[in-house]
Design a protein around this motif. Structure first.
Motif, short mmCIF file in Angstrom:
data_model
loop_
_atom_site.label_atom_id
_atom_site.label_comp_id
_atom_site.label_asym_id
_atom_site.label_seq_id
_atom_site.Cartn_x
_atom_site.Cartn_y
_atom_site.Cartn_z
N SER A 101 0.29 4.71 2.59
CA SER A 101 0.46 5.85 3.48
C SER A 101 -0.78 6.11 4.33
O SER A 101 -0.68 6.68 5.42
CB SER A 101 0.82 7.10 2.68
N PRO A 142 6.68 4.30 0.27
CA PRO A 142 5.35 4.31 -0.34
C PRO A 142 4.97 2.91 -0.79
O PRO A 142 5.82 2.04 -1.00
CB PRO A 142 5.51 5.25 -1.53
N ARG A 196 -0.24 4.47 7.65
CA ARG A 196 0.94 4.86 8.40
C ARG A 196 0.65 6.10 9.25
O ARG A 196 -0.11 6.97 8.84
CB ARG A 196 2.11 5.20 7.47
N THR A 246 5.59 -2.51 -1.48
CA THR A 246 6.29 -1.25 -1.27
C THR A 246 7.19 -0.96 -2.46
O THR A 246 7.63 -1.87 -3.17
CB THR A 246 7.11 -1.26 0.02
N ASP A 299 4.45 9.63 -4.41
CA ASP A 299 3.21 9.75 -3.62
C ASP A 299 2.31 8.57 -3.94
O ASP A 299 1.74 8.48 -5.03
CB ASP A 299 2.52 11.07 -3.97
N PRO A 337 6.50 8.43 8.73
CA PRO A 337 6.95 8.23 7.34
C PRO A 337 7.51 6.82 7.11
O PRO A 337 8.05 6.18 8.01
CB PRO A 337 8.04 9.29 7.17
N THR A 340 -0.55 7.94 -2.66
CA THR A 340 -1.95 8.38 -2.79
C THR A 340 -2.24 8.84 -4.21
O THR A 340 -3.32 8.58 -4.75
CB THR A 340 -2.24 9.51 -1.79
#
Length: 508
Positions: free
Chosen positions: A458, A467, A461, A427, A439, A464, A441
Motif C-alpha cells: 500500500s 493488500p 499505491r 498480493t 491492512d 486502492p 501496513t
C-alpha cells in the motif's frame, strides 16, 4: 590493618547498573516473572533496542545476588516469545520488539510506533534506518558480493596512472573515461546508441530525478504522471521538488497509455523493463502507444533501475534505444554494485542537454573524479560484466528460495514479477487477506516487531488495490529467507486470529 568495615548501607543492595534493576522489593517467588516482564518492557520502550547484548546470566545473577536459574529462566521466556536469542560468542542479543495488542494505538506502544507512516517525510529512508534481524526490504543487491578485489585492483591502477588534473574538480558532465564506458555499457546491455557527450554522470537516480524536476519546472511543467503502483521513493522525490504526481494504473501489459493521454500530464516516469513493484514488462503495443504519445509532445522518463537482473526471460531493449528525441534515460550502479557509490547516468533529448549540464554544475560541480575513473576501468576491463554474471547466479538461487518459502508459509499469497529483478511482489486477494479490511501496513509492522523488515504494498499505491508486500531477496544471507517468510506467515495468521477474537500463537 585497621580497615573499617562497610556498613550494610554501603554494601550491595541487590541491584545492578544494568537498567538500574532493584530486586530488593520483589518477593522470592515472583522474581523470574518480574525480571522477564522488566526486560520485555525495556525492549518495548526502546531502552534495549534490537542488537543490544544482554549481560551473561551469571553476571546479572551475581549483581542481583540471586540464583542464576532465575535469570536463565527469564531469558528462556523472552527467547520463546522471539525477543532475544543466543548468538554463540556474541552472547544473548535482543532480536525483536514485542508486537502490541491488536487494538493498541502506536502512541501507546513505543516499540510499534517507529514503523513509519506513508507520508512525504522520507518514510522509505526512515524504515531503512530501523534495526532488524532479517531485512527483506526491496531495492538492494547482494552487497556481500561486492567485487572488492577487482575494485582495489582498478583503484591501484587509477592512482598509479592519474595525473595532477585528475585530482581537480573535473567536468560537471562526468569524466570522459566514465562517459565513454557508460556508452559502451548501454550499447552492450541495453541496446542504446549514444555519444559520450550525451551522457551526464549523476549521483544516482535520485539526483537524476531532482535535476529533471528543475528542468520541467523551468518549462512550466508541474504535473508528472507516475505508475500506480509505483515507487514511493520516486514519487516523494517529485513531490518534494514541488510537482504534483498523477497516478496512471499498471496492469499485466504495463502502464495504461490511454489513461496517460487522458490525464493531461506532459511528462511520465516509468520503469518499462521491470516495473516496480509489479515486475511486469511494458508490452509491445503499449510501447508503440507510449512513443506516439511522446511524439505528440510528451516526455518519457525511463528509470532503468535493475534491468540487467533477469533470470527467466529474454532481455528487453530500453525505450531510449527506440526514440532518443522523446526519452530521458537514467540508470545507476546502485543495483549493479552498491548504492554507497552514488554513481549513475542520465541521457536527455538534445534540446534539454545544455540546461541539464547547467543544473548539474550548480548542484555540486560534478561527481567525485576518482570513483568515476575506477568505475570506468571496471566497465572497460570486463570486470563489471563478470560481477553481474556472478550475482545473477546468487540472486537466482535466493529468488528460488523465496518462492519455495512463500509456497510453504504464505500459501494464500499470489506472486508477481519473479522472472527478473531483486524483489517479488505478493498480493493477498483470497482468504489469506482476512477480508476487505486487511491492512498490509499492520502486517509489515507486526513483522518488523518480530525482527523482519519489508515494505507494505500500500505504500507504493496511490489508489486502492489488493493488500500485499514487496519482498527483497538479494541483500541478505540465503538462510534467512525461509525464516523471514515464516515470521511473516505467523504474523499474518496472528492478525487473522485477532480479528476473529482468538489468541495469537507463539512466534516461529
Amino acid at each position: 590493618m585497621g580497615r573499617s568495615r562497610k556498613s550494610p548501607s554501603e554494601g550491595s543492595k541487590n541491584g545492578s547498573d544494568f537498567l538500574q534493576l532493584d530486586i530488593s522489593r520483589v518477593p522470592p517467588g515472583s522474581r523470574t516473572a518480574w525480571l522477564a516482564d522488566t526486560l520485555r518492557e525495556a525492549i518495548a520502550d526502546g531502552r534495549l533496542p534490537v542488537g543490544t547484548r544482554l549481560p551473561a546470566s551469571r553476571v546479572l545473577a551475581a549483581d542481583l545476588r540471586i540464583t542464576r536459574g532465575v535469570v536463565t529462566e527469564a531469558y528462556r521466556r523472552l527467547g520463546e516469545s522471539g525477543q532475544i536469542a543466543g548468538r554463540g560468542r556474541l552472547g544473548t542479543l535482543v532480536v525483536a520488539a514485542p508486537a502490541p495488542p491488536a487494538d493498541a494505538s502506536p502512541a501507546s506502544h513505543p516499540a510499534h510506533a517507529p514503523f513509519p507512516a506513508q507520508d512525504h517525510n522520507g518514510s522509505v529512508d526512515t524504515l531503512r534506518a530501523l534495526p532488524c534481524r532479517i531485512d527483506l526490504s526491496p531495492g538492494v543487491p547482494d552487497l556481500a558480493a561486492f567485487p572488492r578485489t577487482a575494485w582495489l585492483r582498478a583503484e591501484r591502477a587509477v592512482l598509479a596512472s592519474a595525473g595532477p588534473a585528475d585530482f581537480g574538480y573535473g567536468d560537471p558532465r562526468g569524466t570522459p573515461a566514465l562517459r565513454r564506458a557508460v556508452v559502451g555499457w548501454l550499447a552492450r546491455n541495453r541496446g542504446i546508441r549514444a555519444h559520450p557527450d550525451e551522457v551526464v554522470i549523476v549521483a544516482g537516480v535520485a539526483q537524476a530525478l531532482n535535476l529533471l524536476g528543475q528542468l520541467l519546472r523551468a518549462d512550466g511543467v508541474h504535473r508528472v504522471a507516475v505508475e500506480d503502483p509505483g515507487s514511493l521513493g520516486a514519487r516523494q522525490q517529485w513531490e518534494y521538488a514541488g510537482h504534483t504526481t498523477v497516478p496512471v494504473p499498471v496492469d499485466d501489459g504495463g502502464l495504461d497509455v490511454g489513461v496517460l493521454r487522458a490525464c493531461g500530464a506532459r511528462a511520465v516516469l516509468l520503469t518499462p523493463a521491470h516495473q516496480f513493484p509489479t515486475g511486469v514488462v511494458l508490452d509491445g503495443e503499449r510501447r508503440r502507444e507510449l512513443l506516439e504519445w511522446a511524439a505528440d509532445g510528451g516526455l518519457v522518463i525511463e528509470d532503468d533501475y535493475d534491468a540487467e537482473h533477469r533470470y527467466d526471460r529474454p532481455p528487453v531493449p530500453a525505450l531510449r534505444s527506440l526514440m532518443p528525441e522523446g526519452v530521458c534515460h537514467t540508470g545507476s550502479v546502485s543495483k549493479l554494485l552498491a548504492p554507497a557509490l552514488r554513481v549513475g547516468w542520465l541521457l536527455v533529448p538534445p534540446a534539454r542537454h545544455a540546461a541539464l549540464v547547467d543544473a548539474k554544475r550548480y548542484a555540486d560541480l560534478g561527481n567525485g573524479v576518482l570513483t568515476q575513473l575506477v568505475l570506468a576501468r571496471l566497465m572497460d576491463s570486463g570486470d563489471l560484466e563478470r560481477h553481474l554474471r556472478h550475482v545473477r547466479t546468487r540472486h537466482r538461487r535466493r529468488r528460488d528460495m523465496m518462492l519455495r518459502a512463500i509456497a510453504a508459509h504464505l500459501p494464500g499469497a499470489r506472486v508477481h514479477g519473479a522472472a527478473a529483478g531483486l524483489h517479488l511482489m505478493i498480493t493477498f486477494d483470497g482468504p489469506a487477506s482476512d477480508g476487505p479490511a486487511f491492512d498490509d501496513t499492520a502486517l509489515a509492522a507486526a513483522s518488523l516487531a518480530r525482527g523482519v523488515k519489508t515494505h507494505p504494498l500500500s505504500w507504493h499505491r496511490m489508489t486502492p488495490g489488493p493488500p500485499g508486500l514487496v519482498l527483497g531477496y538479494a541483500a541478505g544471507p540465503a538462510h534467512e529467507i525461509d525464516e523471514g517468510i515464516a515470521v511473516i506467515g505467523a504474523c499474518l495468521r496472528d492478525l487473522g486470529k485477532r480479528r476473529a477474537g482468538t489468541k495469537p500463537g507463539p512466534p516461529p
